[in-house]
Design an enzyme around this catalytic site. Structure first.
Site, short mmCIF file in Angstrom:
data_model
loop_
_atom_site.label_atom_id
_atom_site.label_comp_id
_atom_site.label_asym_id
_atom_site.label_seq_id
_atom_site.Cartn_x
_atom_site.Cartn_y
_atom_site.Cartn_z
N ASP A 98 11.25 50.73 -65.78
CA ASP A 98 11.80 50.87 -67.14
C ASP A 98 10.97 50.07 -68.13
O ASP A 98 11.16 48.87 -68.29
CB ASP A 98 13.25 50.37 -67.17
CG ASP A 98 14.21 51.43 -66.67
OD1 ASP A 98 15.09 51.10 -65.85
OD2 ASP A 98 14.08 52.60 -67.10
N ASP B 259 20.17 59.00 -65.68
CA ASP B 259 19.77 57.60 -65.72
C ASP B 259 20.73 56.73 -66.53
O ASP B 259 20.86 56.90 -67.73
CB ASP B 259 18.36 57.54 -66.35
CG ASP B 259 17.79 56.13 -66.35
OD1 ASP B 259 16.70 55.94 -66.91
OD2 ASP B 259 18.44 55.22 -65.80
#
Ligand code: DX5
Ligand code: ZN
Length: 220
Positions: A33, A178
């Site tokens: 991320d 997600d």
């Protein structure tokens, strides 16, 4: 269901042990991320580069890079070096359809799979025109920017709508969800048409990674 473990919540002090436990837990991908402190408030650029360099030396598990950045091309170039399985950028980061198509084209020319991500408030129809050119749609089930949030239920409708459109148009695009995903909501995501789930907190905070990943895979 495939599982992509987000490394956002991995603590530096015990990251070697955590990465080893994740690697041996049965995950399919490591989810990186990358946040630039501009597209989203948090800035994880330094730690994500450190972790990715380390992962690249110790594991063969493919890397699923999620760019939450404005300057997409700069980060695409710096993450291509790690030969990731895929690089996903945000639809909302592009100034125009043309720019998004240029990014998609560039990543594919480097022999890397490409994904496009949309925030919870972005309607799914916005990305229909790109579907023929991409491998994955990353449907954010939380507002991007941090881990440990609760899944936004309305986003599941978007996954259903996307799945229906893909089937009607005979498009082979993976649907990845997600944010805020755990063993209690993963079945609903699978029924909605999800192929891959990203999970950070629900794995890293559990006391048995293997068990948690097995539940997230919703194996028949
Ligand atoms: C949020 C990230 C997600 C998040 C997932 O901006 O894109 O990948 O880290 O973490 P959990 O599973 O904790 O929501
Ligand atoms: Zn992510």
């Amino acid at each position: 269901m495939e599982v992509s473990a987000s490394i956002l919540s991995v603590k530096k002090e015990n990251c070697i042990q955590t990465f080893y436990n994740l690697e041996t837990s049965g995950i399919n991908y490591f989810h990186i991320d990358v946040m630039d402190g501009d597209f989203v408030e948090n800035n994880t650029t330094k730690i994500m580069t450190e972790y990715t360099e380390y992962l690249n030396t110790i594991t063969n598990i493919p890397l699923d890079v999620h760019l939450m950045v404005k300057d997409v091309m700069a980060y695409v170039k710096s993450y291509l070096i790690f030969e990731p399985r895929s690089i996903t950028m945000h639809y909302e980061a592009a100034k125009s359809e043309k720019e998004l198509l240029e990014w998609i084209q560039y990543i594919k020319e480097q022999n890397c799979k490409v994904g496009v991500s949309i925030k919870p408030n972005t309607s799914i129809e916005n990305i229909f025109e790109f579907l023929p050119y991409i491998h994955t749609v990353l449907v954010m089930t939380v507002e991007p920017g941090k881990g440990g949030q609760k899944l936004i239920p309305e986003t599941i409708e978007k996954i259903k709508k996307l799945k229906k459109y893909l089937q009607e148009n005979h498009l082979e695009v993976e649907i990845e969800a997600d944010g805020g995903i755990n063993e209690n909501n993963v079945k609903e995501l699978k029924e909605a048409g999800c192929d891959i789930v990203v999970a950070g907190t629900s794995i890293v905070s559990s006391n048995n990674y293997k068990e948690t990943v097995k539940k997230l895979k919703v194996e028949e």
